[in-house]
Design a protein around this motif. Structure first.
Motif, PDB file in Angstrom:
ATOM      1  N   LEU A  62       0.824  -1.210   0.000  1.00  0.00           N
ATOM      2  CA  LEU A  62       0.000   0.000   0.000  1.00  0.00           C
ATOM      3  C   LEU A  62       0.858   1.259   0.000  1.00  0.00           C
ATOM      4  O   LEU A  62       0.552   2.219  -0.710  1.00  0.00           O
ATOM      5  CB  LEU A  62      -0.934  -0.001   1.217  1.00  0.00           C
ATOM      6  N   VAL A  63       1.937   1.255   0.773  1.00  0.00           N
ATOM      7  CA  VAL A  63       2.855   2.405   0.797  1.00  0.00           C
ATOM      8  C   VAL A  63       3.416   2.637  -0.600  1.00  0.00           C
ATOM      9  O   VAL A  63       3.434   3.765  -1.104  1.00  0.00           O
ATOM     10  CB  VAL A  63       3.991   2.195   1.823  1.00  0.00           C
ATOM     11  N   GLY A  64       3.863   1.567  -1.227  1.00  0.00           N
ATOM     12  CA  GLY A  64       4.416   1.683  -2.579  1.00  0.00           C
ATOM     13  C   GLY A  64       3.399   2.197  -3.578  1.00  0.00           C
ATOM     14  O   GLY A  64       3.710   3.051  -4.413  1.00  0.00           O
ATOM     15  N   ASP A  65       2.163   1.696  -3.476  1.00  0.00           N
ATOM     16  CA  ASP A  65       1.104   2.155  -4.384  1.00  0.00           C
ATOM     17  C   ASP A  65       0.851   3.653  -4.221  1.00  0.00           C
ATOM     18  O   ASP A  65       0.716   4.385  -5.206  1.00  0.00           O
ATOM     19  CB  ASP A  65      -0.202   1.397  -4.120  1.00  0.00           C
ATOM     20  N   VAL A  66       0.789   4.112  -2.974  1.00  0.00           N
ATOM     21  CA  VAL A  66       0.522   5.534  -2.719  1.00  0.00           C
ATOM     22  C   VAL A  66       1.690   6.389  -3.214  1.00  0.00           C
ATOM     23  O   VAL A  66       1.476   7.416  -3.872  1.00  0.00           O
ATOM     24  CB  VAL A  66       0.236   5.789  -1.220  1.00  0.00           C
ATOM     25  N   LEU A  67       2.918   5.974  -2.926  1.00  0.00           N
ATOM     26  CA  LEU A  67       4.077   6.746  -3.396  1.00  0.00           C
ATOM     27  C   LEU A  67       4.093   6.852  -4.919  1.00  0.00           C
ATOM     28  O   LEU A  67       4.306   7.927  -5.475  1.00  0.00           O
ATOM     29  CB  LEU A  67       5.379   6.121  -2.895  1.00  0.00           C
ATOM     30  N   ARG A  68       3.877   5.726  -5.585  1.00  0.00           N
ATOM     31  CA  ARG A  68       3.884   5.740  -7.051  1.00  0.00           C
ATOM     32  C   ARG A  68       2.748   6.588  -7.592  1.00  0.00           C
ATOM     33  O   ARG A  68       2.938   7.386  -8.515  1.00  0.00           O
ATOM     34  CB  ARG A  68       3.788   4.320  -7.598  1.00  0.00           C
ATOM     35  N   ARG A  69       1.542   6.459  -7.028  1.00  0.00           N
ATOM     36  CA  ARG A  69       0.396   7.237  -7.498  1.00  0.00           C
ATOM     37  C   ARG A  69       0.654   8.733  -7.335  1.00  0.00           C
ATOM     38  O   ARG A  69       0.379   9.527  -8.242  1.00  0.00           O
ATOM     39  CB  ARG A  69      -0.856   6.805  -6.744  1.00  0.00           C
ATOM     40  N   GLU A  70       1.223   9.136  -6.183  1.00  0.00           N
ATOM     41  CA  GLU A  70       1.528  10.544  -5.955  1.00  0.00           C
ATOM     42  C   GLU A  70       2.597  11.046  -6.928  1.00  0.00           C
ATOM     43  O   GLU A  70       2.493  12.142  -7.467  1.00  0.00           O
ATOM     44  CB  GLU A  70       1.985  10.771  -4.511  1.00  0.00           C
ATOM     45  N   ARG A  71       3.618  10.228  -7.154  1.00  0.00           N
ATOM     46  CA  ARG A  71       4.694  10.632  -8.070  1.00  0.00           C
ATOM     47  C   ARG A  71       4.157  10.802  -9.491  1.00  0.00           C
ATOM     48  O   ARG A  71       4.444  11.799 -10.174  1.00  0.00           O
ATOM     49  CB  ARG A  71       5.817   9.578  -8.064  1.00  0.00           C
ATOM     50  N   LEU A  72       3.347   9.852  -9.935  1.00  0.00           N
ATOM     51  CA  LEU A  72       2.793   9.930 -11.288  1.00  0.00           C
ATOM     52  C   LEU A  72       1.791  11.073 -11.425  1.00  0.00           C
ATOM     53  O   LEU A  72       1.706  11.699 -12.484  1.00  0.00           O
ATOM     54  CB  LEU A  72       2.154   8.592 -11.682  1.00  0.00           C
ATOM     55  N   ALA A  73       1.036  11.353 -10.364  1.00  0.00           N
ATOM     56  CA  ALA A  73       0.085  12.469 -10.403  1.00  0.00           C
ATOM     57  C   ALA A  73       0.817  13.796 -10.585  1.00  0.00           C
ATOM     58  O   ALA A  73       0.287  14.729 -11.192  1.00  0.00           O
ATOM     59  CB  ALA A  73      -0.750  12.494  -9.126  1.00  0.00           C
ATOM     60  N   GLN A  74       2.041  13.860 -10.072  1.00  0.00           N
ATOM     61  CA  GLN A  74       2.856  15.070 -10.227  1.00  0.00           C
ATOM     62  C   GLN A  74       3.678  15.037 -11.513  1.00  0.00           C
ATOM     63  O   GLN A  74       4.457  15.958 -11.773  1.00  0.00           O
ATOM     64  CB  GLN A  74       3.791  15.218  -9.019  1.00  0.00           C
ATOM     65  N   GLU A  75       3.517  13.986 -12.289  1.00  0.00           N
ATOM     66  CA  GLU A  75       4.241  13.798 -13.546  1.00  0.00           C
ATOM     67  C   GLU A  75       5.746  13.902 -13.343  1.00  0.00           C
ATOM     68  O   GLU A  75       6.455  14.550 -14.105  1.00  0.00           O
ATOM     69  CB  GLU A  75       3.749  14.770 -14.617  1.00  0.00           C
ATOM     70  N   ARG A  76       6.225  13.242 -12.284  1.00  0.00           N
ATOM     71  CA  ARG A  76       7.654  13.255 -11.964  1.00  0.00           C
ATOM     72  C   ARG A  76       8.239  11.877 -12.219  1.00  0.00           C
ATOM     73  O   ARG A  76       7.559  10.871 -12.122  1.00  0.00           O
ATOM     74  CB  ARG A  76       7.864  13.669 -10.516  1.00  0.00           C
ATOM     75  N   THR A  77       9.527  11.887 -12.538  1.00  0.00           N
ATOM     76  CA  THR A  77      10.204  10.616 -12.796  1.00  0.00           C
ATOM     77  C   THR A  77      10.726  10.031 -11.492  1.00  0.00           C
ATOM     78  O   THR A  77      10.901  10.728 -10.488  1.00  0.00           O
ATOM     79  CB  THR A  77      11.394  10.810 -13.759  1.00  0.00           C
ATOM     80  N   LEU A  78      10.987   8.748 -11.533  1.00  0.00           N
ATOM     81  CA  LEU A  78      11.572   8.057 -10.388  1.00  0.00           C
ATOM     82  C   LEU A  78      12.931   8.669 -10.058  1.00  0.00           C
ATOM     83  O   LEU A  78      13.267   8.884  -8.885  1.00  0.00           O
ATOM     84  CB  LEU A  78      11.707   6.567 -10.731  1.00  0.00           C
TER      85      LEU A  78
END
Length: 143
Positions: A50-66
Motif C-alpha cells: 500500500l505504501v508503494g502504491d501511494v508513493l507511485r500514485r503521488e509521483r505519477l500524479a505530479q508527472e515526476r520521474t523516479l
C-alpha cells in the motif's frame, strides 16, 4: 547404520499432497465439500504494498520521474523503485524523505495509506462475523 544407499536421495515435500483418487486422501486430512469452487476471500494487502502504491500514485500524479524523486529524497533510484513495487519495507526515515520529496509530510503519507487499507477492509466480505471494529463502536477513551 543407514537403510538407504549412498546415492539415494531423500525428499520430503513441504507442500500438502493432493489426495489420491484411489485412497480418498491422507488419513486425518480434512475433506473439502464436493461441489463448485470455494469462494476466495481476498487477501489483506501488506502495508509495504500500500505504501508503494501511494508513493507511485503521488509521483505519477505530479508527472515526476523516479530519478527526480529519488534525487530529491536522496534515496537510490533502484531502492525507491523497490519500495514503490512493495518489494522493500522502507524505514520511517526513507518514507519521510520520499514523502517530503513529493511535497507531503510523513503524516500525510500515512493517512493516505491508512485510507487505502480502510478501503480494502470495506471491500472484504466476511460472512457471519461482525467487523472487529464493531466491538469498539460507542467506546471512547477519556483524555
Amino acid at each position: 547404520m543407514s537403510t538407504h544407499t549412498p546415492n539415494e536421495s531423500r525428499f520430503s515435500s513441504l507442500r500438502p499432497q493432493a489426495p489420491s483418487p484411489v485412497s480418498g486422501g491422507a488419513a486425518g486430512a480434512p475433506r473439502r465439500p464436493v461441489g463448485g469452487p470455494q469462494p476466495r476471500v481476498p487477501r489483506e494487502p501488506l502495508w509495504r504494498d500500500l505504501v508503494g502504491d501511494v508513493l507511485r500514485r503521488e509521483r505519477l500524479a505530479q508527472e515526476r520521474t523516479l530519478k527526480d524523486v529519488s534525487e530529491a529524497a536522496r534515496i537510490s533510484m533502484p531502492y525507491l523503485s523497490e519500495v514503490e513495487r512493495g518489494r522493500k519495507e522502507a524505514s520511517s526515515e526513507v518514507l519521510a524523505a520520499a514523502a517530503q520529496a513529493l511535497g507531503l509530510g510523513l503524516a500525510d503519507l500515512l493517512l493516505l495509506v491508512g485510507d487505502e487499507l480502510a478501503r480494502h477492509a470495506r471491500s472484504r466480505v466476511v460472512r457471519g462475523r461482525p467487523s472487529p471494529r464493531a466491538q469498539y463502536d460507542g467506546f471512547c477513551l477519556a483524555a
